[in-house]
Design an enzyme around this catalytic site. Structure first.
Site, PDB file in Angstrom:
ATOM      1  CG  HIS A  83      -1.797   1.188   1.308  1.00 30.44           C
ATOM      2  ND1 HIS A  83      -3.000   1.218   0.637  1.00 30.44           N
ATOM      3  CD2 HIS A  83      -1.675   2.401   1.905  1.00 30.44           C
ATOM      4  CE1 HIS A  83      -3.576   2.392   0.842  1.00 30.44           C
ATOM      5  NE2 HIS A  83      -2.788   3.125   1.603  1.00 30.44           N
ATOM      6  CG  ASP A 162     -11.723   3.628   5.861  1.00 34.99           C
ATOM      7  OD1 ASP A 162     -11.199   4.432   6.649  1.00 34.99           O
ATOM      8  OD2 ASP A 162     -11.456   3.615   4.639  1.00 34.99           O
ATOM      9  NE  ARG A 169     -10.093  10.639   9.039  1.00 33.98           N
ATOM     10  CZ  ARG A 169      -9.183   9.855   8.445  1.00 33.98           C
ATOM     11  NH1 ARG A 169      -9.510   8.648   8.020  1.00 33.98           N
ATOM     12  NH2 ARG A 169      -7.954  10.276   8.278  1.00 33.98           N
ATOM     13  CB  SER A 184      -8.239   5.133   7.416  1.00 35.13           C
ATOM     14  OG  SER A 184      -8.633   5.136   6.084  1.00 35.13           O
ATOM     15  CE  LYS A 188      -8.756   2.184   3.501  1.00 35.63           C
ATOM     16  NZ  LYS A 188      -8.883   3.514   2.975  1.00 35.63           N
TER      17      LYS A 188
HETATM   18  N1  URA Z   1      -5.580   6.873   2.906  1.00 34.50           N
HETATM   19  C1  URA Z   1      -6.548   6.182   3.507  1.00 34.50           C
HETATM   20  O1  URA Z   1      -6.940   5.102   3.057  1.00 34.50           O
HETATM   21  N2  URA Z   1      -7.069   6.673   4.651  1.00 34.50           N
HETATM   22  C2  URA Z   1      -6.673   7.845   5.211  1.00 34.50           C
HETATM   23  O2  URA Z   1      -7.173   8.223   6.240  1.00 34.50           O
HETATM   24  C3  URA Z   1      -5.665   8.564   4.551  1.00 34.50           C
HETATM   25  C4  URA Z   1      -5.129   8.053   3.401  1.00 34.50           C
END
Ligand code: URA
Length: 431
Positions: A83, A162, A169, A184, A188
């Protein structure tokens, strides 16, 4: 505890129990807690923070709000994932996937779209004619089983809390809060079932994290979450003070990713791709170390097996893998150096915004993208240029947007007489 009491407790700096966080987050996911209470709690977290245990409870609750995927069990293999926290010109997964798959390690990844000045892997992939990013979970697993590689959109059933929280947010100035970003991202990754994860935390003016110090804190929080969930995590801190590689813009980046898989990519991008791929392979069930991982990734590029994996993958998702099939912008214009000197600075943020204004990105979630447009940076930080030499090439839909982008691109470059401080693409590795 009622939401108002929970907010008060956080406002006053108290630690929540895991059960309190779980109840609050799951109630929010079920629409039983209104947005305004969640937004205020996020703001209280901005001021008072979350402990490691609270951040893990939040991550765990978000995972529990939806389905989880056990790709490892479906494949009978140890699954690895990567990621990136997002940047300008970041097409790393598109090159890493085929290399890792060519080395015999299954790579099934869920990616996101770009918003603002940072691009998203899905948007880049959609510049390939016919490419489908929306596979069902069953199709996704079947493809990873059959050809060892799939990159798809995040399933709506995974971590729905999320999705809801991130949208909130985004409009309540609560995105840049370290434990909320960490939970967050990691919710995932953990929900998608990877046992080992390579995280690429970007640092610089084009990234979320502007300094190495901030990036290190985020990295440590994500590693801690991974360990609490029993997963192995390696974090790379990488430079995002200038765009990654040369190409910024969807189809242009696919071309660059393909060139890199064929051994002809820009130096910084190639180094990051090789490093991330080697680490993924070393974390896999092949039982090899990092040095051997590096040999195998280099070999996969040299013997053409990485490119063959790319072709198989793109065809499997309905796309045409030939670079000739990619869309081409009607207007191509060079940006010339106004003087001789050294590129002291090449702003990633400014370049990302220039590409966005050309139509390569979206300002709002509903904007459509022009996959053909963008910028190719011929000169990067530390390069010496002659007056009138091409610094960059603009790919635009029309002359008007090309002219506007030329001004923006020129301001992204600072040409002077000083040598900028040298640093590699890989700034640090945290394990
Ligand atoms: N990427 C994400 O998936 N979540 C965040 O809060 C910030 C960047």
């Amino acid at each position: 505890m009622r939401p108002a009491e929970l907010i008060e407790a956080k406002r006053d700096g108290h630690e929540h129990s895991a059960a309190e966080i779980t109840d609050f987050v799951l109630a929010y996911a079920r629409d039983e807690v209104p947005d305004y209470q969640m937004a205020v709690w996020c703001m209280a977290v901005y001021f008072k923070g979350l402990t490691g245990a609270e951040t893990f409870a939040l991550t765990d609750a978000m995972i529990r709000s939806g389905d989880t995927l056990n790709l490892g069990a479906a494949l009978g293999r140890r699954v690895v994932d990567k990621h990136s926290t997002g940047g300008v010109g970041d097409k790393t997964s598109i090159a890493v996937g085929p290399i890792v798959a060519a080395c015999g390690v299954p790579f099934g990844k869920m990616s996101g779209r770009g918003l603002g000045h940072t691009g998203g892997t899905l948007d880049k992939l959609e510049s390939i004619p016919g490419f489908r990013v929306e596979l069902t979970i069953e199709e996704f697993i079947a493809q990873v089983k059959k050809i060892g590689l799939a990159i798809v959109g995040q399933s709506a059933d995974l971590v729905p809390a999320d999705k809801k929280l991130y949208a909130l947010r985004d409009v309540t100035a609560t995105v840049d809060i370290m434990p909320l970003i960490a939970s967050s991202i990691m919710s995932k990754k953990l929900a998608a079932g990877a046992e080992a994860i390579v995280l690429d935390v970007k640092v610089g003016d084009g990234a979320f994290m502007k300094t190495r110090e901030e990036a290190r804190i985020l990295a440590e929080q994500m590693i801690d979450l991974g360990h609490r969930a029993g997963r192995e995590v390696v974090c790379l801190l990488t430079d995002m003070d200038q765009p990654l590689g040369a190409a910024v813009g969807n189809a242009l980046e696919i071309r660059e990713a393909v060139a890199t898989i064929r051994g002809d990519g820009p130096k910084d991008f190639t180094e990051l791709v090789l490093d991330a791929s080697s680490r993924l392979i070393a974390l896999s069930d092949l039982g090899i170390d990092l040095a051997e991982g590096r040999c195998r990734t280099e070999q996969a590029i040299a013997d053409g097996s990485a490119f063959a994996a790319y072709e198989r993958w793109v065809r499997a998702q309905g796309g045409d893998p030939s670079v000739e099939a990619l869309p081409v912008a009607p207007v191509v214009r060079q940006v010339l150096a106004p003087r001789a000197g050294t590129v002291e600075r090449l702003g990633a943020l400014a370049m990302g915004i220039a590409a966005l204004e050309l139509g390569a990105g979206r300002r709002t979630k509903t904007d459509t993208i022009d996959h053909a447009v963008g910028v190719v940076c011929h000169a990067k930080r530390g390069d010496h240029v002659a007056a009138g030499q091409a610094l960059a090439e603009i790919h635009a839909a029309d002359d008007r947007s090309a002219a506007a982008a030329a001004d923006a691109v020129l301001t992204a470059y600072k040409i002077g007489d000083n040598e900028p401080r040298k640093h590699d693409i890989l700034l640090d590795v945290i394990t």
